[in-house]
Design an enzyme around this catalytic site. Structure first.
Site, PDB file in Angstrom:
ATOM      1  N   ASP A 113      -2.796   6.327  -3.454  1.00  0.00           N
ATOM      2  CA  ASP A 113      -1.615   5.686  -2.872  1.00  0.00           C
ATOM      3  C   ASP A 113      -1.153   4.479  -3.696  1.00  0.00           C
ATOM      4  O   ASP A 113      -1.650   4.224  -4.795  1.00  0.00           O
ATOM      5  CB  ASP A 113      -1.878   5.282  -1.417  1.00  0.00           C
ATOM      6  CG  ASP A 113      -2.808   4.088  -1.304  1.00  0.00           C
ATOM      7  OD1 ASP A 113      -3.645   3.907  -2.198  1.00  0.00           O
ATOM      8  OD2 ASP A 113      -2.688   3.319  -0.322  1.00  0.00           O
ATOM      9  N   SER A 169       0.793  -1.230   0.000  1.00  0.00           N
ATOM     10  CA  SER A 169       0.000   0.000   0.000  1.00  0.00           C
ATOM     11  C   SER A 169       0.829   1.286   0.000  1.00  0.00           C
ATOM     12  O   SER A 169       1.582   1.527  -0.915  1.00  0.00           O
ATOM     13  CB  SER A 169      -0.949  -0.042   1.183  1.00  0.00           C
ATOM     14  OG  SER A 169      -1.831   1.023   1.110  1.00  0.00           O
ATOM     15  N   HIS A 170       0.703   2.074   1.059  1.00  0.00           N
ATOM     16  CA  HIS A 170       1.345   3.396   1.096  1.00  0.00           C
ATOM     17  C   HIS A 170       2.820   3.293   1.484  1.00  0.00           C
ATOM     18  O   HIS A 170       3.491   4.317   1.545  1.00  0.00           O
ATOM     19  CB  HIS A 170       0.615   4.292   2.094  1.00  0.00           C
ATOM     20  CG  HIS A 170       0.698   3.771   3.496  1.00  0.00           C
ATOM     21  ND1 HIS A 170      -0.063   2.712   3.936  1.00  0.00           N
ATOM     22  CD2 HIS A 170       1.469   4.138   4.548  1.00  0.00           C
ATOM     23  CE1 HIS A 170       0.233   2.464   5.209  1.00  0.00           C
ATOM     24  NE2 HIS A 170       1.158   3.306   5.605  1.00  0.00           N
ATOM     25  N   ASP A 212      -6.218   2.584  -2.845  1.00  0.00           N
ATOM     26  CA  ASP A 212      -7.391   2.654  -1.973  1.00  0.00           C
ATOM     27  C   ASP A 212      -7.482   3.952  -1.182  1.00  0.00           C
ATOM     28  O   ASP A 212      -8.504   4.238  -0.571  1.00  0.00           O
ATOM     29  CB  ASP A 212      -7.489   1.421  -1.049  1.00  0.00           C
ATOM     30  CG  ASP A 212      -6.235   1.201  -0.214  1.00  0.00           C
ATOM     31  OD1 ASP A 212      -5.295   2.010  -0.317  1.00  0.00           O
ATOM     32  OD2 ASP A 212      -6.206   0.206   0.531  1.00  0.00           O
ATOM     33  N   ARG A 213      -6.417   4.753  -1.190  1.00  0.00           N
ATOM     34  CA  ARG A 213      -6.477   6.023  -0.463  1.00  0.00           C
ATOM     35  C   ARG A 213      -6.717   7.175  -1.420  1.00  0.00           C
ATOM     36  O   ARG A 213      -6.416   7.075  -2.616  1.00  0.00           O
ATOM     37  CB  ARG A 213      -5.164   6.288   0.265  1.00  0.00           C
ATOM     38  CG  ARG A 213      -4.868   5.286   1.340  1.00  0.00           C
ATOM     39  CD  ARG A 213      -3.665   5.719   2.137  1.00  0.00           C
ATOM     40  NE  ARG A 213      -3.370   4.734   3.169  1.00  0.00           N
ATOM     41  CZ  ARG A 213      -2.679   4.996   4.259  1.00  0.00           C
ATOM     42  NH1 ARG A 213      -2.201   6.206   4.456  1.00  0.00           N
ATOM     43  NH2 ARG A 213      -2.451   4.050   5.152  1.00  0.00           N
ATOM     44  N   LYS A 259     -11.559   0.472   0.945  1.00  0.00           N
ATOM     45  CA  LYS A 259     -11.587   1.889   0.667  1.00  0.00           C
ATOM     46  C   LYS A 259     -11.234   2.093  -0.790  1.00  0.00           C
ATOM     47  O   LYS A 259     -10.611   1.223  -1.411  1.00  0.00           O
ATOM     48  CB  LYS A 259     -10.676   2.666   1.601  1.00  0.00           C
ATOM     49  CG  LYS A 259      -9.244   2.158   1.732  1.00  0.00           C
ATOM     50  CD  LYS A 259      -8.546   2.910   2.856  1.00  0.00           C
ATOM     51  CE  LYS A 259      -7.063   2.590   2.917  1.00  0.00           C
ATOM     52  NZ  LYS A 259      -6.751   1.537   3.884  1.00  0.00           N
ATOM     53  N   ASP A 281      -1.596   1.253  -3.705  1.00  0.00           N
ATOM     54  CA  ASP A 281      -2.545   0.252  -4.199  1.00  0.00           C
ATOM     55  C   ASP A 281      -3.907   0.835  -4.544  1.00  0.00           C
ATOM     56  O   ASP A 281      -4.860   0.087  -4.785  1.00  0.00           O
ATOM     57  CB  ASP A 281      -2.687  -0.885  -3.181  1.00  0.00           C
ATOM     58  CG  ASP A 281      -3.240  -0.406  -1.848  1.00  0.00           C
ATOM     59  OD1 ASP A 281      -3.085   0.784  -1.527  1.00  0.00           O
ATOM     60  OD2 ASP A 281      -3.847  -1.222  -1.129  1.00  0.00           O
TER      61      ASP A 281
HETATM   62  C1  VG1 Z   1      -2.603   2.579   8.479  1.00  0.00           C
HETATM   63  C2  VG1 Z   1      -3.732   3.568   8.699  1.00  0.00           C
HETATM   64  C3  VG1 Z   1      -5.069   2.862   8.646  1.00  0.00           C
HETATM   65  C4  VG1 Z   1      -5.194   2.097   7.330  1.00  0.00           C
HETATM   66  C5  VG1 Z   1      -4.010   1.170   7.146  1.00  0.00           C
HETATM   67  C6  VG1 Z   1      -4.016   0.481   5.795  1.00  0.00           C
HETATM   68  O1  VG1 Z   1      -2.593   1.637   9.526  1.00  0.00           O
HETATM   69  O2  VG1 Z   1      -3.585   4.240   9.926  1.00  0.00           O
HETATM   70  O3  VG1 Z   1      -6.096   3.817   8.800  1.00  0.00           O
HETATM   71  O4  VG1 Z   1      -6.390   1.361   7.293  1.00  0.00           O
HETATM   72  O5  VG1 Z   1      -2.793   1.894   7.242  1.00  0.00           O
HETATM   73  O6  VG1 Z   1      -4.014   1.421   4.777  1.00  0.00           O
HETATM   74  P1  VG1 Z   1      -1.576   1.718  10.778  1.00  0.00           P
HETATM   75  O7  VG1 Z   1      -1.867   0.492  11.594  1.00  0.00           O
HETATM   76  O8  VG1 Z   1      -0.198   1.795  10.209  1.00  0.00           O
HETATM   77  O9  VG1 Z   1      -1.923   2.990  11.481  1.00  0.00           O
HETATM   78  V1  VG1 Z   1      -3.299   1.034   3.298  1.00  0.00           V
HETATM   79  O10 VG1 Z   1      -3.789   2.171   2.214  1.00  0.00           O
HETATM   80  O11 VG1 Z   1      -1.653   1.069   3.777  1.00  0.00           O
HETATM   81  O12 VG1 Z   1      -3.749  -0.514   3.020  1.00  0.00           O
HETATM   82 CO    CO Z   2      -3.506   1.564   0.404  1.00  0.00          CO
END
Ligand code: VG1
Ligand code: CO
Length: 543
Positions: A277, A113-114, A281-282, A376, A279
């Site tokens: 982001d 993801s991010h 979803d953001r 998302k 993948d």
């Molecule tokens: C983070 C965010 C959370 C989100 C998750 C996955 O998690 O705070 O809100 O759902 O990333 O997002 P954490 O546990 O690091 O706070 V993604 O777009 O990285 O799948």
């Molecule tokens: Co993501």
């Protein structure tokens, strides 16, 4: 077809976090690491035999190699049909859409993801259920247990599948169908969003920039914004997915999407700016001269969603993750619809969506979505915003300011302390927990603690209880600080401190966020003894 049973020994660290198993690429590259985890998933899925599985990822480094392994393991584990995105690509929301549309038993989504990509960056594997959403904790815990006791994995030996060409091939009796990663998703968006109104908006000279940060959303954004809606070529920038995201950190926030921010704050800003982001979803939404916090965006979309065809009947309810600001709560109250507060992570929304208790949901970390899928959805949020702009014919910043005038403004910021040592980070949280009982009534600078707790969530649908989801401190002055440790980081620990303050007075709606929140920051730092316990005087990232 010869199935090879390969003897293996378990890795002790295959416990999924907030969103799947996320580790450094180097960790995933250890022999048998990927295979073990995928086998543990397949062993946990009930009814795999003959069913349909979806496979795709965000295109980061190592994506295609893992797709090839996953295909041959899925065949060896008896899946009947595999839908795999062309070139191994599928955004997270598109994977959710494909799983639902084709009634798959689930999907393997390869993404961190991010988190940054490339050989030195991160990789990840998550499993989504037949409803299209992330596996719940009961499933991920079962996977972890299975992975911790694994003695062999099953794979079919053979040549790589040609992922460039659309169409069907076979591995043994398993059909592998290479699908267009974009088509099903575009069709879904067209049913929810008023494409005609947005096309008209672009025809009238409206200009936007979508920064895909060289991640997965590029092809989707190009196909929809430029291909279908008539936005001028060049509206989508950094639109080619690259294994290292072109060096970008694919986290759409004002810090990492700085080029977009600079443009939108400058004299030549287009009407609207957006980013997504790794993948897809953001989402990040920027009005001309004004960054829209994800918490405000959720509230604004909740109050305007009925302007889009997919939501014309109104919403059943809205949910937000606990650290997300309370802006959406006020809209829910005004509309007289359900409202829920869940732990961080999209998996907690799935039951509420499935039960029809909510239509829309979101997180402060730039995630917004609805019941159209179970993830998302970055581009969906951007399209819904465009739909609202097209119908109201108002500039985005005006919509935000009018929202504040009607409901009050929640000033909001998040401080991340990244790559802390794990032990002191845990100690900080434990110490905070230990003093909760003594905090109410205590004064820190100009704020007084009214209430505090360690957030525990009882799922209203299945009654499952998830404890220890973050420490909330509420101040009498209508301010709040929340502390939790990240579950997606890959080195050491990351402390997230979420800070907010409500301001009802419209004369005070244009102040600098840092200035308004300074007393909350000070109180939070004092309560958690951040500097003393982490040795850091400043957060690594402020968003
Ligand atoms: C983070 C965010 C959370 C989100 C998750 C996955 O998690 O705070 O809100 O759902 O990333 O997002 P954490 O546990 O690091 O706070 V993604 O777009 O990285 O799948
Ligand atoms: Co993501």
């Amino acid at each position: 077809m010869a199935i090879t049973r390969v003897p293996t020994t378990p890795f002790p660290d295959q416990r999924p976090g907030t969103s799947g198993l996320r580790k450094k690429v180097k960790v995933f590259q250890q022999p048998r690491y990927v295979e073990n985890f995928i086998q543990a998933i397949f062993d946990t899925v009930e009814g795999a035999e003959g069913s349909t599985l979806v496979i795709g990822g965000d295109g980061r480094f190592f994506n295609e190699a893992v797709v090839q392994v996953a295909l041959r393991m899925a065949a060896a584990n008896g899946f009947g049909r595999i839908l795999v995105g062309q070139k191994g690509l599928l955004s997270t929301p598109a994977a959710s859409c494909v799983i639902r549309k084709h009634k798959a038993i689930g999907g393997l989504v390869l993404s961190a993801s991010h988190n940054p990509g490339g050989p030195e960056g991160d990789f990840g594997i998550k499993f989504n259920m037949s409803h299209g959403g992330p596996a719940p904790e009961s499933f991920t815990e079962a996977v972890f247990k299975r992975a911790s006791a694994l003695t062999e994995y099953r794979i079919v030996e053979g040549a790589d599948i040609d992922l460039a060409r659309l169409g069907e091939t076979k591995i043994g009796s398993t059909i592998v169908q290479v699908i267009d990663p974009v088509a099903d998703y575009v069709e879904l968006m067209e049913r929810l969003i008023d494409f005609n109104a947005i096309s008209e908006l672009f025809r009238s000279g409206f200009r936007m920039r979508f920064d895909a940060l060289n991640a997965i959303t590029g092809p989707y954004a190009k196909a929809i914004l430029e291909g279908r809606l008539g936005a001028p070529a060049g509206t989508v920038v950094n639109g080619e997915p690259k294994p290292d995201f072109g060096g970008h950190h694919p986290d759409p926030n004002p810090v990492h999407a700085h080029d977009l921010m600079e443009l939108m704050m400058g004299p030549d800003a287009p009407d609207f700016g957006a980013a997504s982001d790794g993948d897809g979803d953001r989402n990040m939404i920027v009005a001309r001269g004004l960054f829209v916090t994800p918490s405000d965006s959720l509230a604004i979309l909740t109050s305007h969603a009925h302007l889009a065809p997919g939501y014309a009947q109104g919403l059943s309810g809205v949910a937000r993750s606990m650290p997300t600001s309370r802006a959406a709560d006020r809209v829910a109250k005004k509309l007289g619809i359900n409202f829920f507060e869940t732990p961080t992570g999209w998996k907690f929304f799935a039951n509420l969506l499935d039960a029809g208790l909510i239509t829309i949901c979101g997180e402060e970390s730039a995630g917004t979505g609805s019941n159209h899928i179970r993830e998302k959805d970055g581009l969906w949020a951007v399209l819904l915003w465009l739909n609202v702009l097209a119908v109201t014919k108002k500039p985005a910043d005006q919509i935000v300011r009018e929202h504040w005038a009607a409901y009050g403004r929640d000033y909001y910021t998040r401080h991340d302390y990244e790559e802390l040592e794990t032990a002191p980070a845990n100690t900080l949280m434990d110490a905070l927990r230990a003093k909760l009982a003594t905090l109410p009534g205590q004064r820190f600078g100009e704020l007084t603690v009214q209430d505090c707790d360690d957030f525990a969530y009882t799922d209203p649908v299945d009654q499952s209880v998830t404890p220890k989801q973050g420490i909330r401190i509420l101040f009498r002055e209508d301010a709040r600080a929340v502390f939790r440790l990240s579950g997606t980081g890959t080195s050491g620990a990351t402390l997230r401190v979420y800070l907010e303050r409500f301001e009802p007075n419209p004369d005070r709606h244009s102040l600098p966020t840092a200035e308004v929140l300074a007393p909350v920051v000070e109180a939070a730092n004092a309560i958690a003894e951040i500097a003393a316990r982490t040795g850091r005087s400043e957060p690594s990232v402020i968003t």
